[in-house]
Design a protein around this motif. Structure first.
Motif, PDB file in Angstrom:
ATOM      1  N   HIS A 141       0.833  -1.216   0.000  1.00  0.00           N
ATOM      2  CA  HIS A 141       0.000   0.000   0.000  1.00  0.00           C
ATOM      3  C   HIS A 141       0.866   1.264   0.000  1.00  0.00           C
ATOM      4  CE1 HIS A 141      -3.624  -2.393   0.541  1.00  0.00           C
ATOM      5  NE2 HIS A 141      -2.984  -3.049   1.496  1.00  0.00           N
ATOM      6  N   GLY A 142       2.052   1.146  -0.598  1.00  0.00           N
ATOM      7  CA  GLY A 142       2.934   2.299  -0.755  1.00  0.00           C
ATOM      8  C   GLY A 142       3.861   2.576   0.406  1.00  0.00           C
ATOM      9  N   SER A 143       3.858   1.737   1.443  1.00  0.00           N
ATOM     10  CA  SER A 143       4.633   2.060   2.647  1.00  0.00           C
ATOM     11  C   SER A 143       6.134   1.845   2.478  1.00  0.00           C
ATOM     12  CB  SER A 143       4.121   1.255   3.842  1.00  0.00           C
ATOM     13  OG  SER A 143       4.299  -0.130   3.625  1.00  0.00           O
ATOM     14  N   ASP A 144       6.551   1.089   1.451  1.00  0.00           N
ATOM     15  CA  ASP A 144       7.988   0.947   1.194  1.00  0.00           C
ATOM     16  C   ASP A 144       8.406   1.767  -0.032  1.00  0.00           C
ATOM     17  OD1 ASP A 144       6.721  -0.617  -0.687  1.00  0.00           O
ATOM     18  OD2 ASP A 144       7.770  -2.481  -0.177  1.00  0.00           O
ATOM     19  N   HIS A 145       7.605   2.758  -0.378  1.00  0.00           N
ATOM     20  CA  HIS A 145       7.915   3.689  -1.460  1.00  0.00           C
ATOM     21  C   HIS A 145       8.262   5.051  -0.864  1.00  0.00           C
ATOM     22  CE1 HIS A 145       6.077   0.512  -3.730  1.00  0.00           C
ATOM     23  NE2 HIS A 145       6.134   1.171  -4.872  1.00  0.00           N
ATOM     24  N   PHE A 146       9.056   5.824  -1.600  1.00  0.00           N
ATOM     25  CA  PHE A 146       9.391   7.162  -1.110  1.00  0.00           C
ATOM     26  C   PHE A 146       9.521   8.145  -2.257  1.00  0.00           C
ATOM     27  CE2 PHE A 146      13.645   5.423  -1.908  1.00  0.00           C
ATOM     28  CZ  PHE A 146      14.381   6.514  -2.378  1.00  0.00           C
ATOM     29  N   LEU A 147       9.327   9.409  -1.916  1.00  0.00           N
ATOM     30  CA  LEU A 147       9.527  10.509  -2.852  1.00  0.00           C
ATOM     31  C   LEU A 147      10.366  11.580  -2.160  1.00  0.00           C
ATOM     32  CD1 LEU A 147       7.498  13.107  -1.979  1.00  0.00           C
ATOM     33  CD2 LEU A 147       5.776  11.430  -2.688  1.00  0.00           C
ATOM     34  N   THR A 157       1.237  18.081  -3.583  1.00  0.00           N
ATOM     35  CA  THR A 157       1.158  17.250  -4.790  1.00  0.00           C
ATOM     36  C   THR A 157       0.662  15.833  -4.483  1.00  0.00           C
ATOM     37  OG1 THR A 157       3.470  16.511  -4.636  1.00  0.00           O
ATOM     38  CG2 THR A 157       3.042  18.533  -5.886  1.00  0.00           C
ATOM     39  N   VAL A 158       0.589  15.459  -3.205  1.00  0.00           N
ATOM     40  CA  VAL A 158       0.215  14.080  -2.859  1.00  0.00           C
ATOM     41  C   VAL A 158      -1.243  13.966  -2.414  1.00  0.00           C
ATOM     42  CG1 VAL A 158       2.596  13.640  -2.139  1.00  0.00           C
ATOM     43  CG2 VAL A 158       0.890  14.206  -0.400  1.00  0.00           C
ATOM     44  N   THR A 159      -1.968  15.066  -2.365  1.00  0.00           N
ATOM     45  CA  THR A 159      -3.252  15.072  -1.660  1.00  0.00           C
ATOM     46  C   THR A 159      -4.397  14.358  -2.381  1.00  0.00           C
ATOM     47  OG1 THR A 159      -3.679  17.276  -2.586  1.00  0.00           O
ATOM     48  CG2 THR A 159      -2.730  17.181  -0.376  1.00  0.00           C
ATOM     49  N   THR A 168       3.202   6.527   2.062  1.00  0.00           N
ATOM     50  CA  THR A 168       4.508   6.691   1.431  1.00  0.00           C
ATOM     51  C   THR A 168       5.417   7.575   2.288  1.00  0.00           C
ATOM     52  OG1 THR A 168       3.541   6.417  -0.753  1.00  0.00           O
ATOM     53  CG2 THR A 168       5.664   7.520  -0.661  1.00  0.00           C
ATOM     54  N   ILE A 169       6.706   7.265   2.303  1.00  0.00           N
ATOM     55  CA  ILE A 169       7.683   8.095   3.010  1.00  0.00           C
ATOM     56  C   ILE A 169       7.964   9.315   2.142  1.00  0.00           C
ATOM     57  CG2 ILE A 169      10.011   8.194   3.988  1.00  0.00           C
ATOM     58  CD1 ILE A 169       9.854   5.070   4.142  1.00  0.00           C
ATOM     59  N   LYS A 170       7.651  10.498   2.677  1.00  0.00           N
ATOM     60  CA  LYS A 170       7.800  11.735   1.928  1.00  0.00           C
ATOM     61  C   LYS A 170       8.973  12.524   2.506  1.00  0.00           C
ATOM     62  CE  LYS A 170       3.562  12.904   3.044  1.00  0.00           C
ATOM     63  NZ  LYS A 170       3.107  11.673   3.740  1.00  0.00           N
ATOM     64  N   ALA A 171      10.030  12.688   1.729  1.00  0.00           N
ATOM     65  CA  ALA A 171      11.140  13.553   2.136  1.00  0.00           C
ATOM     66  C   ALA A 171      10.818  14.947   1.620  1.00  0.00           C
ATOM     67  CB  ALA A 171      12.457  13.041   1.572  1.00  0.00           C
ATOM     68  N   LEU A 172      10.464  15.856   2.528  1.00  0.00           N
ATOM     69  CA  LEU A 172       9.927  17.171   2.159  1.00  0.00           C
ATOM     70  C   LEU A 172      10.716  18.291   2.833  1.00  0.00           C
ATOM     71  CD1 LEU A 172       6.128  16.394   2.735  1.00  0.00           C
ATOM     72  CD2 LEU A 172       7.310  16.444   0.517  1.00  0.00           C
ATOM     73  N   CYS A 173      11.070  19.315   2.063  1.00  0.00           N
ATOM     74  CA  CYS A 173      11.614  20.528   2.681  1.00  0.00           C
ATOM     75  C   CYS A 173      10.544  21.211   3.524  1.00  0.00           C
ATOM     76  CB  CYS A 173      12.141  21.475   1.615  1.00  0.00           C
ATOM     77  SG  CYS A 173      13.683  20.938   0.838  1.00  0.00           S
ATOM     78  N   ASN A 174       9.316  21.218   3.036  1.00  0.00           N
ATOM     79  CA  ASN A 174       8.203  21.854   3.740  1.00  0.00           C
ATOM     80  C   ASN A 174       7.634  20.872   4.767  1.00  0.00           C
ATOM     81  OD1 ASN A 174       6.074  23.433   4.534  1.00  0.00           O
ATOM     82  ND2 ASN A 174       5.070  23.503   2.541  1.00  0.00           N
TER      83      ASN A 174
END
Length: 382
Positions: A141-147, A157-159, A168-174
């Motif tokens: 269900h996307g839990s081993d995926h990242f952006l 962009t993910v909403t 999903t693991i989101k690496a975000l500056c914000n």
């Protein structure tokens, strides 16, 4: 999922105590033993599959210049990497969605529309496409995926895709917890770095000695957002000789001393949020060996899973801006000297090297993604 990963997580939790490590400076870390063991395991076993799908420039084309360059430099470093990348998705522990939020904005946003929906719909359709084409998304269900997205709009962009936003693991500056998109403990706070010359990303790194830092605190920049106007109101211009706070650096001032020279000549560099919580000044301060003063409520600081930011920075609540000078002057010189030394020591963890080096920014980002993935795996019940 690799069935050994839960065991790896337990191995990290019970890591042997580090007595001495010439590559790691213990005062910077929440637990240097845990970090070192986790990092060693990442180097030993981690494999990442990069989806080949998606057309350029949104996918696979790194944007290497400007304040949003972190996402591009990570993409470049990941795609060129031979240690972690696998061509066989069945061997992968993590799956990378290689899109650029900056390229997405440039390609799809309609100026003046004030609507980010076309961007989030585009990404939703992309995720649905890879979920239909490959078995890996549906399996977890996307839990081993990242952006990895540094643009301010990255979280938005993910909403349109529930699993993308939630799992999903989101690496975000914000990395703003108040907006309920960034999830502490799962997502990763990505450092925002200003890259002015992609061929020389480390240009100007370094700073003056403490004895050559006569300015107590410095800030110059645009007055957008809720925090910076308050900063200017209380401390702007030449109201206080110790506090150099400007709405952009005046031309007469910049002729005598450039922006970078101001940072290198200041004890503390103020890093107030703009429209969003993130600020490239945090890493700039580290580059120029100036203790960062972070003013952004609800901001999760980069790599706070492993780094102890109290060792090399000052966090000031937005409501305490009127007391800013008092707060900084109350810090004993001995503590300041320790923090400034720690800033110099932490610098190597925030550098974009043309060819990535151990413990540098590329590896720290990848480690935080790996570390958070391990910590969110459900351990088997005994």
């Amino acid at each position: 999922m690799d069935l050994s990963l839960p065991d790896r997580r337990k191995e990290i939790e019970y890591a042997h105590q580090v007595v001495e490590d010439s590559d790691l400076y213990s005062p910077l870390f929440r637990n240097v033993s845990v970090f070192r063991r986790s990092y060693e395991l990442m180097e030993t076993i981690l494999k990442v599959y990069i989806y080949p799908d998606g057309s350029r420039p949104i996918f696979h084309k790194p944007f290497l210049k400007g304040i949003y360059a972190s996402e591009g430099w990570f993409m470049k470093s990941m795609r060129e990497n031979k240690q972690f990348v696998t061509k066989n998705p069945k061997k992968a522990h993590l799956f990378y969605l290689p899109y650029s939020a900056r390229q997405l904005e440039m390609a799809l946003y309609v100026p003046g529309s004030h609507s980010l929906k076309p961007l989030s719909i585009f990404l939703r359709n992309y995720v649905n496409k890879i979920a239909a084409k490959y078995p890996f998304w549906n399996r977890s269900h996307g839990s081993d995926h990242f952006l990895v997205a540094c643009h301010d709009w990255g979280p938005y962009t993910v909403t349109e895709h529930d699993e993308l936003a939630r799992n999903t693991i989101k690496a975000l500056c914000n990395a703003d917890t108040s907006e309920k998109i960034f999830i502490s403990g799962r997502d990763v706070s990505l450092p925002e770095t200003t890259i002015r010359a992609p061929r020389r990303p480390l240009r100007h790194v370094g700073g003056n000695k403490v004895s050559q830092r006569p300015i107590l605190a410095f800030f110059a920049g645009s007055m957008h957002g809720r925090v910076r106007p308050k900063l200017l109101k209380h401390w702007g211009g030449e109201k206080d000789g110790d506090m150099k706070i400007f709405q952009r650096l005046p031309q007469l001032v910049s002729k005598r001393m450039t922006y970078i020279q101001h940072m290198k000549s200041s004890k503390y560099c103020l890093c107030p949020m703009g429209y969003e919580v993130n600020s490239p000044r945090i890493v700039e301060a580290i580059y120029y060996e100036c203790v960062p003063v972070i003013i952004a409520d609800n901001f999760v600081l980069p790599f706070s899973e492993v780094l102890d930011w109290n060792a090399f920075s000052v966090v000031v609540a937005e409501k305490d801006i009127p007391r800013l000078k008092e707060i900084l002057l109350s810090i004993p010189m001995s503590k300041y000297l320790t923090m400034q030394t720690n800033v110099k020591m932490v610098q190597k963890h925030f550098l974009w090297n043309p060819k990535p080096l151990r413990y540098d920014l590329f590896h720290m980002i990848l480690h935080s993604i790996w570390f958070n993935r391990l910590n969110n795996i459900q351990l088997p019940r005994i």
